[in-house]
Design a protein around this motif. Sequence first.
Motif, PDB file in Angstrom:
ATOM      1  N   VAL A   1      -6.846   2.843   5.699  1.00 13.44           N
ATOM      2  CA  VAL A   1      -6.849   1.382   5.636  1.00 13.44           C
ATOM      3  C   VAL A   1      -6.190   0.903   6.927  1.00 13.44           C
TER       4      VAL A   1
ATOM      5  N   PHE B   1       0.824  -1.209   0.000  1.00  9.70           N
ATOM      6  CA  PHE B   1       0.000   0.000   0.000  1.00  9.70           C
ATOM      7  C   PHE B   1       0.863   1.266   0.000  1.00  9.70           C
TER       8      PHE B   1
ATOM      9  N   GLU C   1      -3.415  -7.575  -6.607  1.00  7.10           N
ATOM     10  CA  GLU C   1      -3.593  -8.300  -5.352  1.00  7.10           C
ATOM     11  C   GLU C   1      -2.440  -7.992  -4.418  1.00  7.10           C
TER      12      GLU C   1
ATOM     13  N   HIS D   1     -13.448  -7.008  -2.664  1.00  4.89           N
ATOM     14  CA  HIS D   1     -12.319  -6.179  -3.083  1.00  4.89           C
ATOM     15  C   HIS D   1     -12.535  -4.757  -2.589  1.00  4.89           C
ATOM     16  N   ILE D   2     -11.453  -3.980  -2.643  1.00  2.00           N
ATOM     17  CA  ILE D   2     -11.567  -2.550  -2.371  1.00  2.00           C
ATOM     18  C   ILE D   2     -11.254  -1.835  -3.672  1.00  2.00           C
ATOM     19  N   GLY D   3     -11.826  -0.661  -3.872  1.00  2.00           N
ATOM     20  CA  GLY D   3     -11.665   0.042  -5.134  1.00  2.00           C
ATOM     21  C   GLY D   3     -11.146   1.454  -4.945  1.00  2.00           C
ATOM     22  N   PHE D   4     -10.244   1.826  -5.844  1.00  2.00           N
ATOM     23  CA  PHE D   4      -9.729   3.190  -5.886  1.00  2.00           C
ATOM     24  C   PHE D   4     -10.173   3.813  -7.204  1.00  2.00           C
TER      25      PHE D   4
ATOM     26  N   ILE E   1      -5.586  -9.440  -0.624  1.00  2.00           N
ATOM     27  CA  ILE E   1      -6.503  -8.303  -0.739  1.00  2.00           C
ATOM     28  C   ILE E   1      -6.593  -7.896  -2.213  1.00  2.00           C
TER      29      ILE E   1
ATOM     30  N   TYR F   1      -7.024  -4.921 -11.878  1.00  2.00           N
ATOM     31  CA  TYR F   1      -7.132  -5.520 -10.549  1.00  2.00           C
ATOM     32  C   TYR F   1      -5.756  -5.998 -10.109  1.00  2.00           C
TER      33      TYR F   1
ATOM     34  N   ILE G   1      -7.609  -5.512  -5.180  1.00  2.00           N
ATOM     35  CA  ILE G   1      -7.744  -4.060  -5.305  1.00  2.00           C
ATOM     36  C   ILE G   1      -8.138  -3.722  -6.738  1.00  2.00           C
ATOM     37  N   GLU G   2      -9.204  -2.978  -6.891  1.00  2.00           N
ATOM     38  CA  GLU G   2      -9.638  -2.489  -8.213  1.00  2.00           C
ATOM     39  C   GLU G   2      -9.212  -1.038  -8.342  1.00  2.00           C
TER      40      GLU G   2
ATOM     41  N   PHE H   1       0.574   2.413  -3.767  1.00  2.00           N
ATOM     42  CA  PHE H   1      -0.578   3.307  -3.789  1.00  2.00           C
ATOM     43  C   PHE H   1      -0.377   4.596  -2.998  1.00  2.00           C
TER      44      PHE H   1
END
Length: 117
Positions: free
Chosen positions: A47, A20, A104, A63-66, A109, A102, A111-112, A24
């Motif tokens: 998070v 992360f 991982e 999933h979690i999305g950004f 986890i 996507y 992540i989109e 990100f």
Amino acid sequence: MQLNHIDMPVSDLEGAVNYFEKGFGFERLPTPVPGMAILRGDGGFIVVLNQADQPVAYPPGFHIGFLQPSDEAVHAAYQRLAEAQLPLPAPPAVMYGVLAFYAEAPGGILIEVSHRG
């Protein structure tokens, strides 16, 4: 109401934190609780990751999305993963009518990253 955080158990706390942070741009905040990491992202979204005592299996589809402001930002997010030398997922593509990819994070986890024009 505004969603401001998500709290997830992970089997690899430091691996997920690294993902992360480098992939990100999240910032790790101090916490006095061992086995917990609090990460702040753009816009103040938090998070929270907790070291699980056993392997974690998220339900199918979880999933979690950004959400990104443009297609260019989706490509830039993908490039950031490459520059951070993190495992690369399939490149951005149009899925369900939006540009997305996507990834991982360690611990499973999903992540989109997408732009919905």
